[in-house]
Design an enzyme around this catalytic site. Sequence first.
Site, PDB file in Angstrom:
ATOM      1  N   ALA A   2       7.422  -1.426   7.178  1.00  0.00           N
ATOM      2  CA  ALA A   2       6.120  -2.072   7.384  1.00  0.00           C
ATOM      3  C   ALA A   2       5.604  -1.595   8.733  1.00  0.00           C
ATOM      4  O   ALA A   2       5.841  -2.212   9.779  1.00  0.00           O
ATOM      5  CB  ALA A   2       6.265  -3.581   7.351  1.00  0.00           C
ATOM      6  N   GLY A  30       2.569  -0.167  11.300  1.00  0.00           N
ATOM      7  CA  GLY A  30       1.121  -0.311  11.554  1.00  0.00           C
ATOM      8  C   GLY A  30       0.604  -1.569  10.871  1.00  0.00           C
ATOM      9  O   GLY A  30       1.243  -2.623  10.869  1.00  0.00           O
ATOM     10  N   ASP A  45       4.259  -2.968  -0.219  1.00  0.00           N
ATOM     11  CA  ASP A  45       3.024  -3.517  -0.799  1.00  0.00           C
ATOM     12  C   ASP A  45       3.262  -4.017  -2.222  1.00  0.00           C
ATOM     13  O   ASP A  45       2.647  -3.542  -3.185  1.00  0.00           O
ATOM     14  CB  ASP A  45       1.890  -2.473  -0.740  1.00  0.00           C
ATOM     15  CG  ASP A  45       2.261  -1.163  -1.404  1.00  0.00           C
ATOM     16  OD1 ASP A  45       3.467  -0.885  -1.563  1.00  0.00           O
ATOM     17  OD2 ASP A  45       1.337  -0.405  -1.775  1.00  0.00           O
ATOM     18  N   HIS A  90       7.341   4.818 -13.661  1.00  0.00           N
ATOM     19  CA  HIS A  90       6.026   4.485 -13.110  1.00  0.00           C
ATOM     20  C   HIS A  90       5.202   3.767 -14.175  1.00  0.00           C
ATOM     21  O   HIS A  90       5.077   4.249 -15.310  1.00  0.00           O
ATOM     22  CB  HIS A  90       5.324   5.779 -12.673  1.00  0.00           C
ATOM     23  CG  HIS A  90       4.195   5.560 -11.730  1.00  0.00           C
ATOM     24  ND1 HIS A  90       3.038   4.920 -12.108  1.00  0.00           N
ATOM     25  CD2 HIS A  90       4.041   5.893 -10.418  1.00  0.00           C
ATOM     26  CE1 HIS A  90       2.204   4.878 -11.077  1.00  0.00           C
ATOM     27  NE2 HIS A  90       2.800   5.455 -10.027  1.00  0.00           N
ATOM     28  N   GLU A 146       7.173  10.972  -3.153  1.00  0.00           N
ATOM     29  CA  GLU A 146       7.338  10.704  -4.592  1.00  0.00           C
ATOM     30  C   GLU A 146       7.519  12.007  -5.387  1.00  0.00           C
ATOM     31  O   GLU A 146       8.289  12.051  -6.344  1.00  0.00           O
ATOM     32  CB  GLU A 146       6.128   9.939  -5.122  1.00  0.00           C
ATOM     33  CG  GLU A 146       6.279   9.512  -6.570  1.00  0.00           C
ATOM     34  CD  GLU A 146       5.253   8.466  -6.945  1.00  0.00           C
ATOM     35  OE1 GLU A 146       5.529   7.279  -6.755  1.00  0.00           O
ATOM     36  OE2 GLU A 146       4.166   8.851  -7.428  1.00  0.00           O
ATOM     37  N   LYS A 159      -4.194  -2.906  -2.778  1.00  0.00           N
ATOM     38  CA  LYS A 159      -3.917  -1.744  -1.920  1.00  0.00           C
ATOM     39  C   LYS A 159      -4.683  -1.684  -0.592  1.00  0.00           C
ATOM     40  O   LYS A 159      -4.090  -1.410   0.438  1.00  0.00           O
ATOM     41  CB  LYS A 159      -4.169  -0.457  -2.700  1.00  0.00           C
ATOM     42  CG  LYS A 159      -3.198  -0.263  -3.875  1.00  0.00           C
ATOM     43  CD  LYS A 159      -1.888   0.274  -3.400  1.00  0.00           C
ATOM     44  CE  LYS A 159      -0.936   0.620  -4.544  1.00  0.00           C
ATOM     45  NZ  LYS A 159       0.406   0.906  -4.049  1.00  0.00           N
ATOM     46  N   TYR A 194      -6.396   0.621   0.888  1.00  0.00           N
ATOM     47  CA  TYR A 194      -6.060   1.823   1.657  1.00  0.00           C
ATOM     48  C   TYR A 194      -6.998   2.041   2.842  1.00  0.00           C
ATOM     49  O   TYR A 194      -6.576   2.430   3.927  1.00  0.00           O
ATOM     50  CB  TYR A 194      -6.132   3.064   0.761  1.00  0.00           C
ATOM     51  CG  TYR A 194      -5.044   3.162  -0.282  1.00  0.00           C
ATOM     52  CD1 TYR A 194      -3.729   2.828   0.022  1.00  0.00           C
ATOM     53  CD2 TYR A 194      -5.333   3.622  -1.564  1.00  0.00           C
ATOM     54  CE1 TYR A 194      -2.735   2.939  -0.943  1.00  0.00           C
ATOM     55  CE2 TYR A 194      -4.343   3.739  -2.525  1.00  0.00           C
ATOM     56  CZ  TYR A 194      -3.045   3.383  -2.206  1.00  0.00           C
ATOM     57  OH  TYR A 194      -2.062   3.499  -3.148  1.00  0.00           O
TER      58      TYR A 194
HETATM   59  N1  UDP Z   1       3.851   2.531   4.935  1.00  0.00           N
HETATM   60  C1  UDP Z   1       3.684   1.772   6.093  1.00  0.00           C
HETATM   61  N2  UDP Z   1       2.570   1.965   6.847  1.00  0.00           N
HETATM   62  C2  UDP Z   1       1.617   2.850   6.531  1.00  0.00           C
HETATM   63  C3  UDP Z   1       1.766   3.606   5.350  1.00  0.00           C
HETATM   64  C4  UDP Z   1       2.885   3.423   4.568  1.00  0.00           C
HETATM   65  O1  UDP Z   1       4.541   0.957   6.415  1.00  0.00           O
HETATM   66  O2  UDP Z   1       0.628   2.969   7.269  1.00  0.00           O
HETATM   67  C5  UDP Z   1       5.073   2.354   4.122  1.00  0.00           C
HETATM   68  C6  UDP Z   1       5.026   1.050   3.329  1.00  0.00           C
HETATM   69  O3  UDP Z   1       6.328   0.600   3.107  1.00  0.00           O
HETATM   70  C7  UDP Z   1       4.399   1.492   2.053  1.00  0.00           C
HETATM   71  C8  UDP Z   1       5.045   2.834   1.841  1.00  0.00           C
HETATM   72  O4  UDP Z   1       5.157   3.387   3.156  1.00  0.00           O
HETATM   73  O5  UDP Z   1       4.627   0.570   1.005  1.00  0.00           O
HETATM   74  C9  UDP Z   1       4.328   3.803   0.931  1.00  0.00           C
HETATM   75  O6  UDP Z   1       2.962   3.833   1.214  1.00  0.00           O
HETATM   76  P1  UDP Z   1       1.897   3.203   0.198  1.00  0.00           P
HETATM   77  O7  UDP Z   1       2.438   1.910  -0.291  1.00  0.00           O
HETATM   78  O8  UDP Z   1       0.577   3.165   0.864  1.00  0.00           O
HETATM   79  O9  UDP Z   1       1.915   4.286  -0.956  1.00  0.00           O
HETATM   80  P2  UDP Z   1       1.504   4.076  -2.482  1.00  0.00           P
HETATM   81  O10 UDP Z   1       2.005   2.751  -2.950  1.00  0.00           O
HETATM   82  O11 UDP Z   1       0.035   4.177  -2.545  1.00  0.00           O
HETATM   83  O12 UDP Z   1       2.191   5.209  -3.175  1.00  0.00           O
HETATM   84 MN    MN Z   2       3.122   1.252  -2.240  1.00  0.00          MN
END
Ligand code: UDP
Ligand code: MN
Length: 412
Positions: A182, A184, A274, A294, A362, A404, A406
């Site tokens: 976790a 930022g 997340d 997935h 991934e 999300k 983002y």
């Molecule tokens: N993560 C984080 N800070 C960030 C980006 C990513 O801690 O700024 C970690 C967090 O655990 C997150 C994981 O990296 O769940 C993967 O990123 P994200 O969940 O955004 O990817 P997605 O689910 O879209 O593939």
């Molecule tokens: Mn994620």
Amino acid sequence: MWRIGHCRHWISLHTCTTSLNRDHFLIRNAIEEEPENQPATKPYQKGTTSRRFPACVERRYLQLPSEGCGCRSVKAICSGHILRGRNIWIFCCLVLLVLGVISLNSRYLTDTVQRMDLPVASTEPPRHFVNVDDTLNFGARPAVQTRTSWRAPIIWEGMFDPKVFDQKHIQENSTVALTVFAVGRYLDAYIKTFLTSAEQHFMLGLPVTYYVFTDLPDKVPNITVAPQRSLRVMQVSKHNRWQDISMMRMKTISEVIELELRHHFRYVFCFDVDQEFKGRFGSEALGDSVALLHAHYYKAEEPAFTYDRNVKSKAFMKTGDYYYHAAIFGGTWENVKHLVDACYLNIMVDKMHDVEALWHDESHLNKYFWIHKPSKLLSPEYCWDESIGDKSDIHVFRLVWAPKHYDTLRTK
Ligand code: UDP
Ligand code: MN
């Protein structure tokens, strides 16, 4: 190179520091004979003896009778005309002697086998005679695939008896480390829900330690955890790009396994933050090497999978089995260490070539699981996106994607 005893042959042990399945490795690959000064009358032929114990080893170490040894003398005595009187007594003594030698050798055999394994130290726990996965009911969910072509189970509600799995893992003292990052703004947005919901649903009844990796350790909320469970907060530095925050998890997980986890936990499970637990996520998910299908691709055909199709990347895949989601992977600490090391190495090789895989860690994870087939797959019940319209296959929502955001959460 290892020289074994008086054997005329060299046995090469290809030490593979990356392979963790050491028994398997030893049996299948480790020992190869390099024939040297083979007797002209009996050349060594590959395949005529076991790969594990080449002929010379069998002869010298297992003391198998070879030409010219006691057997022929015994035959001569039998066929002769002197099987009378005191000679019968001598014959009996010889038989006893031969039997004695054989019994001594059979003890030596066990010892030798162990000694040959010694150079690769085994960290395996004692083998379990009953595999709890044998209790799975593969016919319980006719509408979905419950087994892969390599016969790994795909876990869906209805296939397992939770009590049987929990009892077995409690008996075996299974311990689990859950890693979650976790970094930022993700800390504030997700960690509390993640941890509090995990305390309600994740591996209840088993000793679990949450390893939270963050750049803001003071801001991790205080979560009360059940007895036998604990929370460890580890500080990590924040990478500038969100792609690197995600990818470099592989490196950090490798380091923490090496430093700490390997000494305390049998299983390591790595999660995105997340998401929220909603239902049982129990010991049926534990396995040697565990991947997650997935939610968006479990019904899709291979051409639709978003593998990295860039030949310049180490994650490049032309074909594959499934599309796995990097939000959850796990297994024994040995297997997870092997996985994260391989992915991290490939990520770094890509960086050297100025390449980035399509879906970052991934993509590398998918490549890894294509080469090293997982021993267990989790169905999308274990990580569901509620925005997907057709939920008919999802009998239990165990974990769902959190919203999300983002734009506001990720560093650019
Ligand atoms: N993560 C984080 N800070 C960030 C980006 C990513 O801690 O700024 C970690 C967090 O655990 C997150 C994981 O990296 O769940 C993967 O990123 P994200 O969940 O955004 O990817 P997605 O689910 O879209 O593939
Ligand atoms: Mn994620």
